[in-house]
Design a protein around this motif. Structure first.
Motif, PDB file in Angstrom:
ATOM      1  N   HIS A   1      14.315 -13.151   0.463  1.00  0.00           N
ATOM      2  CA  HIS A   1      14.055 -11.837  -0.136  1.00  0.00           C
ATOM      3  C   HIS A   1      14.838 -11.605  -1.422  1.00  0.00           C
ATOM      4  CE1 HIS A   1      13.045 -11.119   4.206  1.00  0.00           C
ATOM      5  NE2 HIS A   1      11.951 -10.754   3.588  1.00  0.00           N
ATOM      6  N   ARG A   2      15.181 -12.674  -2.128  1.00  0.00           N
ATOM      7  CA  ARG A   2      15.932 -12.514  -3.374  1.00  0.00           C
ATOM      8  C   ARG A   2      15.129 -11.702  -4.388  1.00  0.00           C
ATOM      9  NH1 ARG A   2      20.215 -16.113  -4.464  1.00  0.00           N
ATOM     10  NH2 ARG A   2      19.673 -16.073  -6.668  1.00  0.00           N
ATOM     11  N   LEU A   3      15.828 -10.891  -5.175  1.00  0.00           N
ATOM     12  CA  LEU A   3      15.178 -10.107  -6.228  1.00  0.00           C
ATOM     13  C   LEU A   3      14.896 -11.008  -7.422  1.00  0.00           C
ATOM     14  CD1 LEU A   3      17.311  -6.845  -6.118  1.00  0.00           C
ATOM     15  CD2 LEU A   3      15.059  -7.231  -5.133  1.00  0.00           C
ATOM     16  N   PRO A   4      13.901 -10.648  -8.252  1.00  0.00           N
ATOM     17  CA  PRO A   4      13.596 -11.494  -9.407  1.00  0.00           C
ATOM     18  C   PRO A   4      14.734 -11.498 -10.420  1.00  0.00           C
ATOM     19  CG  PRO A   4      12.265  -9.490  -9.439  1.00  0.00           C
ATOM     20  CD  PRO A   4      12.994  -9.505  -8.137  1.00  0.00           C
ATOM     21  N   GLU A   5      14.850 -12.599 -11.127  1.00  0.00           N
ATOM     22  CA  GLU A   5      15.880 -12.787 -12.149  1.00  0.00           C
ATOM     23  C   GLU A   5      15.177 -13.016 -13.476  1.00  0.00           C
ATOM     24  OE1 GLU A   5      18.326 -16.652 -12.594  1.00  0.00           O
ATOM     25  OE2 GLU A   5      19.535 -15.345 -11.318  1.00  0.00           O
ATOM     26  N   CYS A   6      15.658 -12.353 -14.527  1.00  0.00           N
ATOM     27  CA  CYS A   6      15.038 -12.510 -15.844  1.00  0.00           C
ATOM     28  C   CYS A   6      15.159 -13.956 -16.297  1.00  0.00           C
ATOM     29  CB  CYS A   6      15.701 -11.579 -16.856  1.00  0.00           C
ATOM     30  SG  CYS A   6      15.030 -11.753 -18.529  1.00  0.00           S
TER      31      CYS A   6
ATOM     32  N   ASP B   1      15.368  -2.836 -10.211  1.00  0.00           N
ATOM     33  CA  ASP B   1      14.019  -2.291 -10.367  1.00  0.00           C
ATOM     34  C   ASP B   1      13.252  -3.159 -11.357  1.00  0.00           C
ATOM     35  OD1 ASP B   1      11.717  -0.858 -10.631  1.00  0.00           O
ATOM     36  OD2 ASP B   1      12.629   0.851 -11.655  1.00  0.00           O
ATOM     37  N   PRO B   2      12.357  -4.033 -10.877  1.00  0.00           N
ATOM     38  CA  PRO B   2      11.653  -4.945 -11.767  1.00  0.00           C
ATOM     39  C   PRO B   2      10.485  -4.309 -12.519  1.00  0.00           C
ATOM     40  CG  PRO B   2      11.049  -5.409  -9.509  1.00  0.00           C
ATOM     41  CD  PRO B   2      12.076  -4.300  -9.464  1.00  0.00           C
ATOM     42  N   ALA B   3      10.374  -2.975 -12.537  1.00  0.00           N
ATOM     43  CA  ALA B   3       9.292  -2.322 -13.286  1.00  0.00           C
ATOM     44  C   ALA B   3       9.411  -2.658 -14.766  1.00  0.00           C
ATOM     45  CB  ALA B   3       9.357  -0.809 -13.085  1.00  0.00           C
ATOM     46  N   GLY B   4       8.290  -2.948 -15.392  1.00  0.00           N
ATOM     47  CA  GLY B   4       8.291  -3.261 -16.813  1.00  0.00           C
ATOM     48  C   GLY B   4       8.464  -4.742 -17.118  1.00  0.00           C
ATOM     49  N   TRP B   5       8.620  -5.552 -16.073  1.00  0.00           N
ATOM     50  CA  TRP B   5       8.755  -6.992 -16.295  1.00  0.00           C
ATOM     51  C   TRP B   5       7.426  -7.587 -16.718  1.00  0.00           C
ATOM     52  CZ3 TRP B   5      12.640 -10.616 -14.016  1.00  0.00           C
ATOM     53  CH2 TRP B   5      13.874  -9.996 -13.841  1.00  0.00           C
ATOM     54  N   LYS B   6       7.478  -8.626 -17.529  1.00  0.00           N
ATOM     55  CA  LYS B   6       6.273  -9.322 -17.948  1.00  0.00           C
ATOM     56  C   LYS B   6       6.616 -10.796 -18.105  1.00  0.00           C
ATOM     57  CE  LYS B   6       2.855  -9.462 -21.645  1.00  0.00           C
ATOM     58  NZ  LYS B   6       2.484  -8.967 -22.966  1.00  0.00           N
ATOM     59  N   ASP B   7       5.862 -11.652 -17.450  1.00  0.00           N
ATOM     60  CA  ASP B   7       6.071 -13.102 -17.517  1.00  0.00           C
ATOM     61  C   ASP B   7       7.509 -13.500 -17.202  1.00  0.00           C
ATOM     62  OD1 ASP B   7       3.402 -13.460 -18.232  1.00  0.00           O
ATOM     63  OD2 ASP B   7       3.853 -13.213 -20.361  1.00  0.00           O
ATOM     64  N   GLY B   8       8.116 -12.808 -16.233  1.00  0.00           N
ATOM     65  CA  GLY B   8       9.465 -13.178 -15.813  1.00  0.00           C
ATOM     66  C   GLY B   8      10.579 -12.677 -16.709  1.00  0.00           C
ATOM     67  N   GLN B   9      10.262 -11.797 -17.654  1.00  0.00           N
ATOM     68  CA  GLN B   9      11.281 -11.249 -18.546  1.00  0.00           C
ATOM     69  C   GLN B   9      11.529  -9.776 -18.232  1.00  0.00           C
ATOM     70  OE1 GLN B   9       9.877 -12.387 -22.592  1.00  0.00           O
ATOM     71  NE2 GLN B   9      11.966 -13.128 -22.836  1.00  0.00           N
ATOM     72  N   CYS B  10      12.794  -9.370 -18.343  1.00  0.00           N
ATOM     73  CA  CYS B  10      13.137  -7.967 -18.126  1.00  0.00           C
ATOM     74  C   CYS B  10      12.765  -7.159 -19.370  1.00  0.00           C
ATOM     75  CB  CYS B  10      14.622  -7.829 -17.817  1.00  0.00           C
ATOM     76  SG  CYS B  10      15.715  -8.158 -19.204  1.00  0.00           S
ATOM     77  N   PRO B  11      12.608  -5.843 -19.230  1.00  0.00           N
ATOM     78  CA  PRO B  11      12.206  -5.001 -20.361  1.00  0.00           C
ATOM     79  C   PRO B  11      13.130  -5.114 -21.579  1.00  0.00           C
ATOM     80  CG  PRO B  11      12.023  -3.770 -18.323  1.00  0.00           C
ATOM     81  CD  PRO B  11      12.694  -5.070 -17.989  1.00  0.00           C
ATOM     82  N   GLU B  12      14.430  -5.308 -21.348  1.00  0.00           N
ATOM     83  CA  GLU B  12      15.369  -5.399 -22.475  1.00  0.00           C
ATOM     84  C   GLU B  12      15.098  -6.642 -23.330  1.00  0.00           C
ATOM     85  OE1 GLU B  12      18.142  -3.875 -24.951  1.00  0.00           O
ATOM     86  OE2 GLU B  12      17.321  -2.893 -23.176  1.00  0.00           O
ATOM     87  N   CYS B  13      14.856  -7.783 -22.686  1.00  0.00           N
ATOM     88  CA  CYS B  13      14.560  -9.011 -23.434  1.00  0.00           C
ATOM     89  C   CYS B  13      13.214  -8.902 -24.146  1.00  0.00           C
ATOM     90  CB  CYS B  13      14.583 -10.220 -22.503  1.00  0.00           C
ATOM     91  SG  CYS B  13      16.251 -10.706 -22.016  1.00  0.00           S
TER      92      CYS B  13
ATOM     93  N   PRO C   1      12.386 -14.841 -27.297  1.00  0.00           N
ATOM     94  CA  PRO C   1      11.316 -15.729 -26.777  1.00  0.00           C
ATOM     95  C   PRO C   1      11.615 -16.215 -25.370  1.00  0.00           C
ATOM     96  CG  PRO C   1      12.565 -16.807 -28.539  1.00  0.00           C
ATOM     97  CD  PRO C   1      13.077 -15.407 -28.437  1.00  0.00           C
ATOM     98  N   ASN C   2      10.584 -16.266 -24.567  1.00  0.00           N
ATOM     99  CA  ASN C   2      10.710 -16.740 -23.186  1.00  0.00           C
ATOM    100  C   ASN C   2      10.528 -18.242 -23.180  1.00  0.00           C
ATOM    101  OD1 ASN C   2      10.635 -17.234 -20.484  1.00  0.00           O
ATOM    102  ND2 ASN C   2       9.225 -15.580 -19.993  1.00  0.00           N
ATOM    103  N   GLU C   3      11.598 -18.972 -22.960  1.00  0.00           N
ATOM    104  CA  GLU C   3      11.578 -20.439 -23.009  1.00  0.00           C
ATOM    105  C   GLU C   3      10.705 -21.033 -21.906  1.00  0.00           C
ATOM    106  OE1 GLU C   3      13.846 -22.514 -25.015  1.00  0.00           O
ATOM    107  OE2 GLU C   3      14.310 -20.766 -26.231  1.00  0.00           O
ATOM    108  N   ARG C   4      10.572 -20.303 -20.786  1.00  0.00           N
ATOM    109  CA  ARG C   4       9.835 -20.858 -19.646  1.00  0.00           C
ATOM    110  C   ARG C   4       8.333 -20.636 -19.757  1.00  0.00           C
ATOM    111  NH1 ARG C   4      13.613 -19.013 -14.572  1.00  0.00           N
ATOM    112  NH2 ARG C   4      15.583 -19.705 -15.444  1.00  0.00           N
ATOM    113  N   SER C   5       7.864 -19.819 -20.711  1.00  0.00           N
ATOM    114  CA  SER C   5       6.425 -19.568 -20.794  1.00  0.00           C
ATOM    115  C   SER C   5       5.703 -20.744 -21.406  1.00  0.00           C
ATOM    116  CB  SER C   5       6.087 -18.361 -21.633  1.00  0.00           C
ATOM    117  OG  SER C   5       6.999 -17.369 -21.615  1.00  0.00           O
TER     118      SER C   5
END
Length: 105
Positions: free
Chosen positions: A69-74, A83-95, A101-105
């Protein structure tokens, strides 16, 4: 911290429990620990995620989650967001806002 605490021989003994609703998993049902620090260190080694209130001001208390049940990590800053609201493609809203750039995408 959500934990079961009892006193035996004037010592505090602890057992960790997962904060996810309906999770019946315990760190180790048959093992009690006299030292909280040892318990938390062993839990992290076993893949538990422990969120401390001083690092996450939005939390009312320290919380912990078992590996199931681990929470998602940016994926960019590796921050854990309660609160993972606003996340997109594994990135937090601040990033996303900083256009990092998301290196993992």
């Amino acid at each position: 911290m959500a934990r079961i605490k009892e006193t035996f021989d004037s010592r505090a003994w602890f057992m960790l429990e997962c904060d996810d609703p309906d999770c019946e998993r315990r760190f180790d049902d048959g093992q009690w620990y006299a030292y909280e620090d040892d318990l938390l260190a062993d839990a992290k080694d076993d893949g538990w995620q422990i969120l401390y209130r001083d690092e996450h001001p939005e939390l009312e208390r320290d919380m912990q989650y078992c590996p199931a049940h681990r929470l998602p990590e940016c994926s960019t800053c590796t921050n854990i967001m309660a609160d993972p609201a606003g996340w997109k493609d594994g990135q937090c809203p601040e990033c996303i806002k900083e256009e990092i750039p998301n290196e993992r995408s």
